[in-house]
Design an enzyme around this catalytic site. Structure first.
Site, PDB file in Angstrom:
ATOM      1  N   ASN A   1       0.835  -1.190   0.000  1.00 50.42           N
ATOM      2  CA  ASN A   1       0.000   0.000   0.000  1.00 50.42           C
ATOM      3  C   ASN A   1       0.876   1.248   0.000  1.00 50.42           C
ATOM      4  O   ASN A   1       1.963   1.272   0.569  1.00 50.42           O
ATOM      5  CB  ASN A   1      -1.002   0.003   1.159  1.00 50.42           C
ATOM      6  CG  ASN A   1      -0.378  -0.070   2.539  1.00 50.42           C
ATOM      7  OD1 ASN A   1       0.559  -0.813   2.781  1.00 50.42           O
ATOM      8  ND2 ASN A   1      -0.933   0.696   3.465  1.00 50.42           N
TER       9      ASN A   1
ATOM     10  N   GLU B   1       0.190   5.195   0.755  1.00 50.77           N
ATOM     11  CA  GLU B   1      -0.740   6.216   1.204  1.00 50.77           C
ATOM     12  C   GLU B   1      -0.361   7.582   0.658  1.00 50.77           C
ATOM     13  O   GLU B   1       0.754   7.800   0.184  1.00 50.77           O
ATOM     14  CB  GLU B   1      -0.773   6.265   2.736  1.00 50.77           C
ATOM     15  CG  GLU B   1      -1.348   5.018   3.350  1.00 50.77           C
ATOM     16  CD  GLU B   1      -1.413   5.059   4.862  1.00 50.77           C
ATOM     17  OE1 GLU B   1      -2.031   4.150   5.424  1.00 50.77           O
ATOM     18  OE2 GLU B   1      -0.853   5.985   5.489  1.00 50.77           O
TER      19      GLU B   1
ATOM     20  N   CYS C   1      -4.068   0.639  -2.634  1.00 42.65           N
ATOM     21  CA  CYS C   1      -3.909  -0.583  -1.848  1.00 42.65           C
ATOM     22  C   CYS C   1      -2.865  -1.520  -2.452  1.00 42.65           C
ATOM     23  O   CYS C   1      -2.583  -1.482  -3.648  1.00 42.65           O
ATOM     24  CB  CYS C   1      -5.242  -1.311  -1.745  1.00 42.65           C
ATOM     25  SG  CYS C   1      -6.518  -0.404  -0.889  1.00 42.65           S
TER      26      CYS C   1
ATOM     27  N   GLU D   1      -3.077  -4.770  -3.029  1.00 40.40           N
ATOM     28  CA  GLU D   1      -3.616  -5.699  -4.013  1.00 40.40           C
ATOM     29  C   GLU D   1      -3.678  -5.058  -5.392  1.00 40.40           C
ATOM     30  O   GLU D   1      -3.315  -5.674  -6.397  1.00 40.40           O
ATOM     31  CB  GLU D   1      -5.023  -6.161  -3.606  1.00 40.40           C
ATOM     32  CG  GLU D   1      -5.057  -6.916  -2.287  1.00 40.40           C
ATOM     33  CD  GLU D   1      -5.301  -6.020  -1.079  1.00 40.40           C
ATOM     34  OE1 GLU D   1      -5.909  -6.514  -0.114  1.00 40.40           O
ATOM     35  OE2 GLU D   1      -4.882  -4.840  -1.076  1.00 40.40           O
TER      36      GLU D   1
ATOM     37  N   CYS E   1     -10.170  -5.024   0.704  1.00 40.01           N
ATOM     38  CA  CYS E   1     -11.303  -4.089   0.679  1.00 40.01           C
ATOM     39  C   CYS E   1     -12.163  -4.340  -0.565  1.00 40.01           C
ATOM     40  O   CYS E   1     -11.786  -5.078  -1.473  1.00 40.01           O
ATOM     41  CB  CYS E   1     -10.799  -2.646   0.707  1.00 40.01           C
ATOM     42  SG  CYS E   1     -10.079  -2.056  -0.840  1.00 40.01           S
TER      43      CYS E   1
ATOM     44  N   CYS F   1     -10.527  -3.482  -3.971  1.00 35.00           N
ATOM     45  CA  CYS F   1      -9.534  -4.482  -4.378  1.00 35.00           C
ATOM     46  C   CYS F   1     -10.203  -5.779  -4.817  1.00 35.00           C
ATOM     47  O   CYS F   1      -9.767  -6.421  -5.767  1.00 35.00           O
ATOM     48  CB  CYS F   1      -8.549  -4.743  -3.248  1.00 35.00           C
ATOM     49  SG  CYS F   1      -7.418  -3.355  -2.994  1.00 35.00           S
TER      50      CYS F   1
END
Length: 134
Positions: free
Chosen positions: A44, A46, A55, A57, A94, A97
């Site tokens: 990830n 940010e 993210c 994934e 999430c 993803c």
């Protein structure tokens, strides 16, 4: 967790340590194996503007597409995480993803992520039973 880690698990743990997560202090790593047998990873990343955060994934999927092209298909995914104290916690991919991974998967694609006591092993079809398609 199992005593012997898989190659995807090792790679996901390695890249999670490279995550850029200064705001949440929640680091995530993902590793995917494609149907061609290649392995790709992502962590990830940010951003101070949280909507721009990407993210792990989705970064792994992007790396696979960059290498193999738009016909890339996912065979297996492993996702791990570390909180600020360095512990892993139960955390599934999430919704965004799940949808991105589903685009390049079949309902039988294996998805593994951290659970409370052990890894959760499921399929893309179970994780996203009614994904969006055109």
């Amino acid at each position: 967790m199992s005593a012997e880690m898989t190659d995807l698990e090792k790679l996901a743990e390695h890249v999670a340590k490279n995550a850029y997560s200064p705001y949440s202090t929640f680091s995530v790593g993902a590793a995917i194996r494609t149907t061609s047998g290649n392995v790709y990873s992502g962590c990830n990343v940010e951003n101070v503007s949280s909507g721009l955060t990407v993210c792990a994934e989705r970064n792994a999927v992007g790396a696979a597409i960059a290498a193999e092209g738009k016909s890339m298909r996912i065979e297996e995914v492993f996702v791990t995480n570390f909180n600020a104290e360095g512990a892993t916690i139960h955390c599934s991919p999430c919704g965004a993803c799940r949808q991105v991974m589903a685009e390049f998967s079949t309902p039988d694609t294996k998805v593994i992520y951290r659970g409370d006591e052990d890894n959760i092993v499921t399929t893309m079809g179970q994780l996203l039973p009614d994904g969006f398609t055109l």
